[in-house]
Write a protein that holds these residues in place. Structure first.
Motif, PDB file in Angstrom:
ATOM      1  N   LEU A  57      -8.180  -3.778 -21.126  1.00 36.22           N
ATOM      2  CA  LEU A  57      -9.224  -3.032 -20.429  1.00 36.22           C
ATOM      3  C   LEU A  57      -8.773  -1.585 -20.308  1.00 36.22           C
ATOM      4  CD1 LEU A  57     -11.925  -3.312 -18.792  1.00 36.22           C
ATOM      5  CD2 LEU A  57     -10.473  -3.522 -16.767  1.00 36.22           C
ATOM      6  N   ALA A 111     -13.531  -9.697 -17.189  1.00 39.57           N
ATOM      7  CA  ALA A 111     -12.788  -8.457 -17.418  1.00 39.57           C
ATOM      8  C   ALA A 111     -13.595  -7.231 -17.000  1.00 39.57           C
ATOM      9  CB  ALA A 111     -12.395  -8.343 -18.895  1.00 39.57           C
ATOM     10  N   LEU A 112     -14.874  -7.232 -17.286  1.00 40.16           N
ATOM     11  CA  LEU A 112     -15.712  -6.082 -16.937  1.00 40.16           C
ATOM     12  C   LEU A 112     -15.908  -5.942 -15.427  1.00 40.16           C
ATOM     13  CD1 LEU A 112     -18.350  -6.299 -19.797  1.00 40.16           C
ATOM     14  CD2 LEU A 112     -16.618  -4.511 -19.465  1.00 40.16           C
ATOM     15  N   TRP A 115     -12.199  -4.102 -12.660  1.00 44.24           N
ATOM     16  CA  TRP A 115     -11.964  -2.762 -12.113  1.00 44.24           C
ATOM     17  C   TRP A 115     -12.890  -2.467 -10.932  1.00 44.24           C
ATOM     18  CZ3 TRP A 115      -7.977   0.406 -12.960  1.00 44.24           C
ATOM     19  CH2 TRP A 115      -8.077   1.708 -12.489  1.00 44.24           C
ATOM     20  N   ILE A 129     -15.067   2.127 -17.001  1.00 47.79           N
ATOM     21  CA  ILE A 129     -14.508   1.366 -18.121  1.00 47.79           C
ATOM     22  C   ILE A 129     -14.983   2.023 -19.407  1.00 47.79           C
ATOM     23  CG2 ILE A 129     -14.508  -0.856 -19.310  1.00 47.79           C
ATOM     24  CD1 ILE A 129     -14.941  -2.147 -16.541  1.00 47.79           C
ATOM     25  N   LEU A 132     -12.933  -2.150 -23.990  1.00 43.94           N
ATOM     26  CA  LEU A 132     -12.608  -3.543 -23.699  1.00 43.94           C
ATOM     27  C   LEU A 132     -12.351  -4.257 -25.014  1.00 43.94           C
ATOM     28  CD1 LEU A 132     -12.461  -6.016 -21.778  1.00 43.94           C
ATOM     29  CD2 LEU A 132     -14.906  -6.304 -22.161  1.00 43.94           C
TER      30      LEU A 132
END
Length: 161
Positions: A57, A111-112, A115, A129, A132
């Motif tokens: 990421l 994963a997205l 953060w 972001i 990825l």
């Protein structure tokens, strides 16, 4: 999915029985058959079992003090010990870790969210972001064997670029 005691032999037929409702005599009816177990197993697809995905990421944004960036990434690693390594600079960072998920879509979705969901609790910079990468374990190891791709996460931890 049918669950059983570890080491138990698989049940093929209806071995459990009970009395029919309202019956006093020896009449018994089957509760389960091999057919219902086979139908359940047919519905389960190989992709339904979780797999490991290597996540990279990348985040970027306005310049932030290096000490604050490092502290935020260390807090994120403390809160989530699955993180392998984080590299950072004053205006960007990269986080690498393994995620267990059913498929690529699930791994990417988690994963997205990472953060944004931990921005306030770990006091991370308000960066967005910008990249990825999600690859399965086999692809990760294939890349390493061929000499390209992300190097193994050693040393583990939070480090400047």
């Amino acid at each position: 999915m049918r669950r059983a005691r570890p080491g138990a032999a698989p049940r093929v037929g209806g071995t459990h029985a009970r009395r029919a409702v309202g019956e006093d005599g020896p009449t018994l009816t089957s509760v389960g058959t091999g057919a219902d177990i086979a139908q359940t197993e047919e519905r389960e697809q190989p992709g339904d079992t979780p797999r490991l995905w290597h996540i990279t990421l990348s985040v970027s944004g306005a310049e932030a003090p290096l000490k604050e960036v490092r502290r935020g990434l260390e807090q994120l690693a403390h809160d989530h010990p699955f993180l392998l390594t984080s590299r950072y600079a004053g205006d960007h960072a990269e986080i690498r870790y393994w995620e267990e998920a059913r498929d690529l879509h699930d791994a990417a979705a988690v994963a997205l969210r990472l953060w944004g969901e931990h921005r306030s609790t770990a006091k991370l910079p308000p960066w967005e972001i910008v990249g990825l990468e999600v690859i399965d374990r086999e692809t990760y190891h294939l890349r390493l064997a061929e000499g390209y791709g992300p190097p193994p996460a050693a040393p583990v931890g939070v480090h400047p670029f």
